[in-house]
Design an enzyme around this catalytic site. Structure first.
Site, PDB file in Angstrom:
ATOM      1  N   HIS A 177      36.643  53.874   4.281  1.00  0.00           N
ATOM      2  CA  HIS A 177      37.315  54.110   2.995  1.00  0.00           C
ATOM      3  C   HIS A 177      38.414  55.158   3.133  1.00  0.00           C
ATOM      4  O   HIS A 177      38.819  55.794   2.158  1.00  0.00           O
ATOM      5  CB  HIS A 177      36.292  54.539   1.941  1.00  0.00           C
ATOM      6  CG  HIS A 177      36.795  54.445   0.527  1.00  0.00           C
ATOM      7  ND1 HIS A 177      37.580  53.405   0.069  1.00  0.00           N
ATOM      8  CD2 HIS A 177      36.626  55.274  -0.550  1.00  0.00           C
ATOM      9  CE1 HIS A 177      37.865  53.588  -1.209  1.00  0.00           C
ATOM     10  NE2 HIS A 177      37.299  54.726  -1.608  1.00  0.00           N
TER      11      HIS A 177
ATOM     12  N   ASP B  75      31.673  52.301  -2.983  1.00  0.00           N
ATOM     13  CA  ASP B  75      32.584  53.269  -2.378  1.00  0.00           C
ATOM     14  C   ASP B  75      31.998  54.668  -2.549  1.00  0.00           C
ATOM     15  O   ASP B  75      31.470  54.997  -3.618  1.00  0.00           O
ATOM     16  CB  ASP B  75      33.956  53.224  -3.055  1.00  0.00           C
ATOM     17  CG  ASP B  75      34.687  51.905  -2.815  1.00  0.00           C
ATOM     18  OD1 ASP B  75      34.167  51.056  -2.070  1.00  0.00           O
ATOM     19  OD2 ASP B  75      35.780  51.743  -3.391  1.00  0.00           O
TER      20      ASP B  75
ATOM     21  N   HIS C  37      41.885  60.826   0.007  1.00  0.00           N
ATOM     22  CA  HIS C  37      41.843  59.779  -1.026  1.00  0.00           C
ATOM     23  C   HIS C  37      43.206  59.668  -1.706  1.00  0.00           C
ATOM     24  O   HIS C  37      43.388  60.027  -2.869  1.00  0.00           O
ATOM     25  CB  HIS C  37      40.746  60.090  -2.050  1.00  0.00           C
ATOM     26  CG  HIS C  37      40.229  58.883  -2.751  1.00  0.00           C
ATOM     27  ND1 HIS C  37      40.784  58.386  -3.900  1.00  0.00           N
ATOM     28  CD2 HIS C  37      39.212  58.044  -2.438  1.00  0.00           C
ATOM     29  CE1 HIS C  37      40.123  57.315  -4.286  1.00  0.00           C
ATOM     30  NE2 HIS C  37      39.149  57.086  -3.417  1.00  0.00           N
TER      31      HIS C  37
ATOM     32  N   HIS D 196      30.493  52.217  -7.355  1.00  0.00           N
ATOM     33  CA  HIS D 196      30.660  53.501  -6.672  1.00  0.00           C
ATOM     34  C   HIS D 196      29.329  54.227  -6.581  1.00  0.00           C
ATOM     35  O   HIS D 196      28.528  54.174  -7.518  1.00  0.00           O
ATOM     36  CB  HIS D 196      31.681  54.378  -7.408  1.00  0.00           C
ATOM     37  CG  HIS D 196      33.053  53.808  -7.433  1.00  0.00           C
ATOM     38  ND1 HIS D 196      33.424  52.800  -8.303  1.00  0.00           N
ATOM     39  CD2 HIS D 196      34.149  54.084  -6.683  1.00  0.00           C
ATOM     40  CE1 HIS D 196      34.696  52.485  -8.097  1.00  0.00           C
ATOM     41  NE2 HIS D 196      35.160  53.240  -7.121  1.00  0.00           N
TER      42      HIS D 196
END
Length: 245
Positions: A107, A55, A111, A201
Site C-alpha cells: 500500500h 487497507d 500516503h 479499512h
C-alpha cells in the site's frame, strides 16, 4: 498429354503461392499490439465469490479486532494492503496477518497520491514499502493498491514495470467516512456482485468497521457468497478493468 497438363497446373499453382507470399518467403512474426496496463476492479465470473480487502496505513486499535472477527467467523481468505511505515511500527500485527494465512499486498510508503510525483519517487516509495513488508513478514509483494487509489497511465506503467498488478475495487464500503454501521453494511451487501473486490479499512480511522464487518460476512454468506483472495480471483476468471485518464 496428362503429364504436360499436370506440370502446367503445378507451375501455375506454385506461381500463385509465390506471389501470395505463402512459400519461398522468410517466416514473419505478427506481433500483437501490447495493451497498456490497467488497474483491476473485479473479475468476470458466474461463481459467487468475492475478495474482502483491507487497507492499513495507521493505528493499532482496529487491525487486531478485525483479525479477531475474521478468525471467529472462519474467514480464512482475505487480502490486506499494508503501508511500509505501519508494518515497521506494528510488526506483531503484520506477522499475525501473515501467520493467519491472509494475502498481503503493498500500500505504498508515504500516503500520498502517486500521480503527483515523478516515476523515480514512485519506484522509491514502492521499494521502501516492499522492503519493510518483506523484512517483517517474509512476503515479497506483487499486488499493490496505491494510496487513496490514485493513479494515471504513467503510474500504472511504472508499477507494471516493477512487476506489480494494481488492484482497485468495485465495491467501496466508505467505512473510513464512518457513516454508521448499518450504512456500511447496506452499501457493501447491496452492491456486491460475483467476482467483486470489496474495499474496507483496518486502520484506526475506520471506527465502525468492527461492528459492520460481522454483519457483512453473515449477509454475504446468506446470499451464497464465498470469500477468496484477490490472487485467487485473478487466477480463475477474466479481469474487469477500467481505463483511467
Amino acid at each position: 498429354m496428362f503429364k504436360k497438363s499436370f506440370r502446367l497446373l503445378t507451375s501455375i499453382g506454385m506461381a500463385v503461392l509465390l506471389s501470395a507470399g505463402l512459400i519461398g518467403a522468410k517466416p514473419q512474426t505478427v506481433m500483437a499490439a501490447s495493451k497498456p496496463p490497467n488497474a483491476i476492479y473485479k473479475v468476470d465470473t458466474d461463481k459467487k465469490v468475492v475478495a474482502l480487502t483491507f487497507d492499513i496505513s495507521w493505528g493499532n486499535k482496529v487491525p487486531e479486532p478485525v483479525l479477531d472477527i475474521l478468525q471467529k467467523e472462519g474467514v480464512k481468505k482475505a487480502t490486506f494492503f499494508l503501508s511500509g511505515p505501519w508494518t515497521l511500527r506494528h510488526p506483531k500485527i503484520a506477522k499475525r496477518i501473515q501467520n493467519m494465512g491472509f494475502e498481503i499486498g503493498n500500500h505504498g510508503n508515504l500516503h500520498k497520491d502517486f500521480s503527483n510525483y515523478p516515476n523515480s519517487w514512485i519506484r522509491e516509495q514502492v521499494a521502501l514499502s516492499e522492503k519493510a513488508i518483506q523484512q517483517v513478514t517474509g512476503v515479497k509483494t506483487k499486488l499493490i493498491r496505491t494510496p487513496n487509489g490514485d493513479f494515471n497511465p504513467r503510474v500504472l506503467k511504472t508499477l507494471h514495470d516493477m512487476g506489480y498488478t494494481v488492484i482497485q475495487w468495485n465495491t467501496d464500503s466508505l467505512d473510513w467516512k464512518n457513516p454508521g454501521e448499518q450504512a456500511i453494511v447496506k452499501r457493501v451487501v447491496s452492491r456486491a456482485v460475483p467476482g467483486d473486490i470489496i474495499l474496507m479499512h483496518a486502520s484506526d480511522s475506520s471506527k465502525q468497521i468492527t461492528v459492520a464487518l460481522p454483519q457483512i460476512i453473515h449477509q454475504l454468506r446468506a446470499k451464497g457468497y464465498q470469500f477468496v483472495t484477490v490472487s485467487e480471483l485473478l487466477s480463475n476468471a477474466k479481469v474487469s478493468t477500467k481505463v483511467e485518464s
